[in-house]
Write a protein that holds these residues in place. Structure first.
Motif, mmCIF file in Angstrom:
data_model
loop_
_atom_site.group_PDB
_atom_site.id
_atom_site.type_symbol
_atom_site.label_atom_id
_atom_site.label_comp_id
_atom_site.label_asym_id
_atom_site.label_seq_id
_atom_site.Cartn_x
_atom_site.Cartn_y
_atom_site.Cartn_z
ATOM 1 N N UNK A 190 -49.048 50.565 -56.756
ATOM 2 C CA UNK A 190 -50.725 51.165 -56.320
ATOM 3 C C UNK A 190 -50.893 51.436 -58.490
ATOM 4 N N UNK A 191 -51.951 51.739 -59.117
ATOM 5 C CA UNK A 191 -52.972 52.372 -59.760
ATOM 6 C C UNK A 191 -52.354 53.688 -60.181
ATOM 7 N N UNK A 192 -52.299 54.589 -60.657
ATOM 8 C CA UNK A 192 -52.805 55.457 -61.008
ATOM 9 C C UNK A 192 -53.364 56.643 -59.700
ATOM 10 N N UNK A 193 -54.331 56.062 -59.941
ATOM 11 C CA UNK A 193 -55.183 57.332 -59.016
ATOM 12 C C UNK A 193 -54.509 56.569 -57.523
ATOM 13 N N UNK B 178 -43.754 62.151 -59.896
ATOM 14 C CA UNK B 178 -41.968 61.619 -60.824
ATOM 15 C C UNK B 178 -41.424 61.283 -59.068
ATOM 16 N N UNK B 179 -41.919 62.324 -58.172
ATOM 17 C CA UNK B 179 -41.023 61.977 -56.514
ATOM 18 C C UNK B 179 -41.180 60.624 -55.794
ATOM 19 N N UNK B 180 -42.785 60.479 -55.862
ATOM 20 C CA UNK B 180 -43.242 59.364 -56.096
ATOM 21 C C UNK B 180 -42.896 57.907 -56.696
ATOM 22 N N UNK B 181 -42.881 58.213 -58.281
ATOM 23 C CA UNK B 181 -42.645 57.431 -59.129
ATOM 24 C C UNK B 181 -40.369 56.979 -58.393
ATOM 25 N N UNK C 16 -40.832 51.760 -55.826
ATOM 26 C CA UNK C 16 -40.202 52.318 -54.872
ATOM 27 C C UNK C 16 -40.722 52.755 -53.842
ATOM 28 N N UNK C 17 -41.674 51.608 -53.558
ATOM 29 C CA UNK C 17 -41.907 51.333 -51.909
ATOM 30 C C UNK C 17 -40.888 52.567 -50.833
ATOM 31 N N UNK C 18 -40.092 51.723 -50.912
ATOM 32 C CA UNK C 18 -39.118 52.118 -49.702
ATOM 33 C C UNK C 18 -39.387 53.224 -49.834
ATOM 34 N N UNK C 19 -39.088 54.689 -51.003
ATOM 35 C CA UNK C 19 -38.949 55.811 -51.047
ATOM 36 C C UNK C 19 -41.140 56.200 -50.214
#
Length: 122
Positions: free
Chosen positions: A43-46, A60-63, A4-7
């Motif tokens: 990216x990692x979780x943090x 959820x939106x970022x992912x 989701x890099x585009x987002x």
């Protein structure tokens, strides 16, 4: 993989930030941000949490698990502490009208009373 890099890139562009500027605000390198935005690295979780917090959107939106960003406030803005008073530069508004200091005080009192009220059983 999230993919989701585009987002993430679209959110950055919407704010008019360069990769360098955003990377500095997030505490990561510009190269890492570039890799995230082009889906070359995940990216990692943090880091995901930091990005979501900065944009004030859900994980959820970022992912890309939802298309609803659930925006809560302006990106990067700190919460307003009402008990400390309200700044003239950021007045609280209701129905398009700024609240007076007295109205803010009544609001604070009301919330405090509600929080301290005993729970009534049915």
């Amino acid at each position: 993989m999230i993919r989701c890099g585009e987002r993430m890139a679209a959110l950055r562009v919407k704010l008019g930030l360069t990769q360098e500027e955003l990377a500095g605000k997030l505490g990561i390198s510009r190269a890492a941000l570039s890799h995230y935005e082009t889906n070359r690295r995940e990216p990692d979780y943090m880091t995901l949490c930091t990005i979501a917090d900065y944009y004030q959107v859900s994980l959820d939106y970022i992912m890309c698990r939802t298309d609803e960003p659930a925006l809560r406030q302006e990106p990067g803005a700190a919460p307003v502490e009402l008990s400390a008073g309200v700044s003239d530069s950021r007045p609280l508004m209701v129905d398009g009208e700024p609240l007076t200091r007295e109205q803010v005080d009544r609001l604070i009192t009301s919330v405090r009373l509600e929080r301290n009220a005993p729970v009534q059983s049915r």
